[in-house]
Motif scaffolding. Structure first.
Motif, mmCIF file in Angstrom:
data_model
loop_
_atom_site.group_PDB
_atom_site.id
_atom_site.type_symbol
_atom_site.label_atom_id
_atom_site.label_comp_id
_atom_site.label_asym_id
_atom_site.label_seq_id
_atom_site.Cartn_x
_atom_site.Cartn_y
_atom_site.Cartn_z
ATOM 1 N N UNK A 135 -29.215 9.031 20.386
ATOM 2 C CA UNK A 135 -29.071 10.478 20.220
ATOM 3 C C UNK A 135 -27.622 10.950 20.199
ATOM 4 N N UNK A 136 -26.786 10.277 20.972
ATOM 5 C CA UNK A 136 -25.408 10.777 21.070
ATOM 6 C C UNK A 136 -24.460 10.133 20.064
ATOM 7 N N UNK A 137 -24.805 8.943 19.586
ATOM 8 C CA UNK A 137 -23.871 8.255 18.691
ATOM 9 C C UNK A 137 -24.471 8.026 17.306
ATOM 10 N N UNK A 138 -25.652 7.393 17.276
ATOM 11 C CA UNK A 138 -26.191 6.964 15.997
ATOM 12 C C UNK A 138 -26.598 8.147 15.103
ATOM 13 N N UNK A 139 -27.407 9.053 15.640
ATOM 14 C CA UNK A 139 -27.911 10.151 14.795
ATOM 15 C C UNK A 139 -26.782 11.044 14.266
ATOM 16 N N UNK A 140 -25.839 11.471 15.126
ATOM 17 C CA UNK A 140 -24.744 12.274 14.552
ATOM 18 C C UNK A 140 -23.970 11.514 13.473
ATOM 19 N N UNK A 141 -23.811 10.229 13.691
ATOM 20 C CA UNK A 141 -23.043 9.442 12.735
ATOM 21 C C UNK A 141 -23.745 9.382 11.381
ATOM 22 N N UNK A 142 -25.051 9.094 11.412
ATOM 23 C CA UNK A 142 -25.794 8.972 10.150
ATOM 24 C C UNK A 142 -25.881 10.336 9.452
ATOM 25 N N UNK A 143 -26.085 11.380 10.260
ATOM 26 C CA UNK A 143 -26.101 12.731 9.685
ATOM 27 C C UNK A 143 -24.779 13.040 8.993
ATOM 28 N N UNK A 144 -23.706 12.715 9.673
ATOM 29 C CA UNK A 144 -22.388 12.981 9.094
ATOM 30 C C UNK A 144 -22.230 12.225 7.772
ATOM 31 N N UNK A 145 -22.640 10.921 7.787
ATOM 32 C CA UNK A 145 -22.539 10.129 6.558
ATOM 33 C C UNK A 145 -23.325 10.805 5.440
ATOM 34 N N UNK A 172 -34.791 10.743 3.176
ATOM 35 C CA UNK A 172 -35.371 10.753 4.521
ATOM 36 C C UNK A 172 -35.622 9.320 4.998
ATOM 37 N N UNK A 173 -36.150 8.466 4.106
ATOM 38 C CA UNK A 173 -36.398 7.074 4.486
ATOM 39 C C UNK A 173 -35.095 6.387 4.892
ATOM 40 N N UNK A 174 -34.075 6.564 4.059
ATOM 41 C CA UNK A 174 -32.788 5.933 4.373
ATOM 42 C C UNK A 174 -32.250 6.426 5.704
ATOM 43 N N UNK A 175 -32.500 7.707 5.982
ATOM 44 C CA UNK A 175 -32.037 8.257 7.245
ATOM 45 C C UNK A 175 -32.695 7.493 8.396
ATOM 46 N N UNK A 176 -34.015 7.314 8.309
ATOM 47 C CA UNK A 176 -34.733 6.620 9.384
ATOM 48 C C UNK A 176 -34.289 5.155 9.490
ATOM 49 N N UNK A 177 -34.143 4.501 8.337
ATOM 50 C CA UNK A 177 -33.688 3.106 8.356
ATOM 51 C C UNK A 177 -32.300 3.014 8.983
ATOM 52 N N UNK A 178 -31.426 3.958 8.597
ATOM 53 C CA UNK A 178 -30.050 3.926 9.077
ATOM 54 C C UNK A 178 -29.952 4.145 10.573
ATOM 55 N N UNK A 204 -38.653 2.410 15.399
ATOM 56 C CA UNK A 204 -38.799 3.843 15.160
ATOM 57 C C UNK A 204 -39.730 4.500 16.171
ATOM 58 N N UNK A 205 -40.650 3.703 16.706
ATOM 59 C CA UNK A 205 -41.604 4.278 17.668
ATOM 60 C C UNK A 205 -40.887 4.712 18.944
ATOM 61 N N UNK A 206 -39.876 3.924 19.317
ATOM 62 C CA UNK A 206 -39.180 4.247 20.556
ATOM 63 C C UNK A 206 -38.477 5.600 20.491
ATOM 64 N N UNK A 207 -38.284 6.078 19.266
ATOM 65 C CA UNK A 207 -37.706 7.408 19.079
ATOM 66 C C UNK A 207 -38.491 8.463 19.834
ATOM 67 N N UNK A 208 -39.794 8.274 19.830
ATOM 68 C CA UNK A 208 -40.650 9.336 20.358
ATOM 69 C C UNK A 208 -41.034 9.107 21.811
#
Lengths: 344, 256
Positions: A62-72, A30-36, A46-50
């Motif tokens: 939301x459209x590029x980074x998160x799907x990419x890290x999830x896929x990885x 989970x930590x690596x996910x947030x760092x990534x 990370x605060x700007x996330x919310x």
């Protein structure tokens, strides 16, 4: 009730020490996910996330980074898990989806479809369904073939399996080479993608069905851990302990083909993860599969997210193909493994 | 409470390995299978355990054809100790022994596990080895670990009336004489507790000392079957082993 109980049966075989390792890995993932997701050519706090504010940054996130890290993460998990379960099935510590040609089979399946079938299949189902199915079929053919070739060789099967891997990898590069030659420009771009591996193409549309199928396959595989343990005693012995060996093999072959096939179809060939991850997991906590399978999945996910992060940061704003990074780290490890097994 | 082998033949690559074998064993008995190398002893044991299917004939456990018993159910009825293969990954002895504790047992009798485990470990005399890695043990120690696993697999609650059989393929191979005698005594005790035992041995004197019945195989043919002292006679042994053999009566001993 009984079903739930027998599903979580494998947890009984994870000892306290292994439990600590596994739960810290889950937190670490989970930590690596947030760092990534917060680092890259665009950085976010990370605060700007919310925050509710609409901005370009947010779209990127939301459209590029998160799907990419999830896929990885998911690709890492599937490679780690399928490496661990294939090593268990073949009773062979050198089985890796890349080395033994499974990934190459998947890539060949996908490449065949791109060049020969792209005009026949409507575009909207091509990337999401047709391509993964072609890759999964390619992977399944290779695993089944491997199984028939190495059966009866027993422990000696290591050599044969690696030799078959060389042959299949060569065959796949011939196939991909021929396809490259006859393909059009746009098809060519699609093809080169498979040789090095990248998570750059991730978008929600493409990854959601894949993530769903990979998760199902992982959840289907993990409870078979205890059976894989018993299989280490040899097939006749596992049978005497009440294991339907044929069904177990079928399960491992199908689930590895699905996870590796889909991973390859979305991110190309990424080498050595399936080899290195289960070995690291064994070095950390032990060899029983009840611990090894979930640990390999989480460790694979963590390592893959780090590798992807490196690939984005090393020569930012350009990218290093992630397959280069995993191979650069994995190949020396593989050499070390061979050196070590030579001493035994 | 019987295992019945009824005119069983087995062909492998068109070669006759076993020819029309028929016999019965009741629970509480120790049946020893004797015979030279390649006489089909292990094949016979594999047929009874269900790993192989007979080309002709049938095998019944408690009157039920083994073909109709599920793989999981068979694991409850009989435990098998065979000449095992190498184990690639570095399991601990504890993990190997635990593999004998079947899933159904774990779910229904999990509170009995520790007790059953220490009993099996104690009977196989491997208390000191439990936390070691299996692969660093000697051949004889590994045999004893597998014996403990087999015993754990045959565990049942004390009020159980379910049939149980032990099938042992050369359990004393690689064992020193102390552990050999100890193992056979445990086997004898298991038989007294009502477990049926089929064991393959090479040492005829060991067979004479511990078994109730003996079956002699030679090139797939059943040469003799019956009570231990009826079967062990000079003529048959000399014919089967192709060696001059003397039998002394008091104490009973076979000299070759």
């Amino acid at each position: 009730m009984n079903f739930i109980f027998s599903y979580f049966f494998f947890l009984k075989f994870i000892n306290r020490f292994q439990g600590v390792i596994l739960s810290s890995l889950i937190v670490l993932t989970l930590c690596f996910f947030l760092v990534s997701i917060s680092n890259g050519s665009f950085s976010f706090s990370l605060i700007s996330l919310f925050s509710l504010e609409e901005s370009l940054n947010k779209v990127v996130l939301y459209e590029i980074r998160i799907p990419r890290v999830l896929l990885a993460g998911f690709v890492g998990a599937s490679l780690g898990l399928s490496g661990a379960s294939l090593q268990g099935l073949f009773r062979n510590p050198l089985a890796d989806p890349g080395l033994i040609g499974v990934s190459a089979g998947a890539a060949l399946g996908a490449a065949l479809l791109i060049v020969l079938g792209s005009s026949l299949i409507p575009e909207f189902i091509f990337n999401t369904f047709a391509l993964p199915i072609a890759a999964v079929s390619g992977a399944a053919v290779v695993i089944t073939m491997l199984y028939f070739f190495t059966r009866g060789f027993g422990y000696q099967g290591i050599t044969y399996m690696l030799l078959i891997g060389i042959a299949v990898n060569a065959l796949a590069s011939v196939g991909i080479g021929v396809l490259t030659f006859i393909s059009s420009d746009s098809e060519l771009r699609g093809l080169t993608f498979w040789t090095m591996g990248s998570f750059g193409g991730a978008s929600w549309q493409i990854i959601l069905p894949a993530l769903f199928i990979i998760s199902c396959s992982i959840l289907w595989m993990i409870p078979a851990a205890r059976k894989l343990d018993l299989l280490q005693l040899g097939e006749p012995e596992a049978y005497r302990l009440g294991i339907d060996v044929q069904r177990l093999k079928f399960k491992v072959i199908i689930s590895s083909a699905i996870t590796v096939g889909i991973s390859v179809s979305l991110s190309g060939m990424i080498g050595f993860v399936g080899l290195v991850v289960p070995h690291l997991a064994r070095l950390m906590g032990g060899v029983n599969h009840s611990y090894l399978l979930p640990t390999s999945a989480f460790l694979g996910a963590s390592l893959m997210m780090i590798a992807d992060l490196l690939s984005r940061l090393l020569i930012s704003p350009a990218e290093v193909p992630v397959g280069l990074i995993t191979s650069a780290l994995g190949a020396p490890f593989f050499l070390w493994l061979i050196y070590r097994s030579r001493q035994i | 409470m019987t295992i019945e082998v009824s005119s069983v033949s087995y062909l492998k690559n068109k070669k006759l390995i076993l020819d029309e074998i028929s016999f019965e064993i009741e629970s509480g008995e120790i049946l020893c299978i004797l015979g030279p190398n390649g006489s089909g002893k292990s094949t016979l044991l594999n047929l009874i355990s269900g790993n192989l299917s007979p080309t002709k004939g049938d095998i019944y456990i408690e009157g039920q054809n083994i073909k109709n018993i599920s793989i999981e159910e068979r694991a409850f009825i009989r435990s098998v100790m065979s000449q095992s293969q190498a184990i690639v990954f570095d399991f601990t002895v504890r993990e190997i022994v635990e593999m004998g504790w079947l899933q159904r047992g774990l779910i229904n009798f999990s509170q009995n596990f520790e007790q059953a485990f220490s009993k099996a470990v104690n009977e196989a005399a491997i208390e000191d080895l439990v936390d070691k890695k299996f692969n660093i043990l000697s051949g004889g120690e590994q045999r004893r670990v597998h014996f403990a696993r087999t015993l754990l697999q045959s565990w049942r609650p004390s009020n159980s009336v379910e049939p149980k059989y032990l099938l042992l393929d050369e359990p004393t191979a690689n064992l020193d004489i102390k552990h050999e005698q100890r193992l056979m005594k445990i086997v004898k005790k298991k038989a007294e507790d009502g477990i049926g035992v089929i064991v393959i041995l090479h040492d005829i004197n060991l067979a004479a000392k511990y078994s109730d019945k003996i079956l002699i195989l030679d090139s797939g043919i059943m040469k003799n079957f019956g009570k231990t002292f009826d079967v062990l006679n000079k003529e048959i042994l000399e014919e089967v082993y192709d060696l001059p053999i003397e039998i002394s009566d008091n104490p009973f001993k076979i000299i070759y």
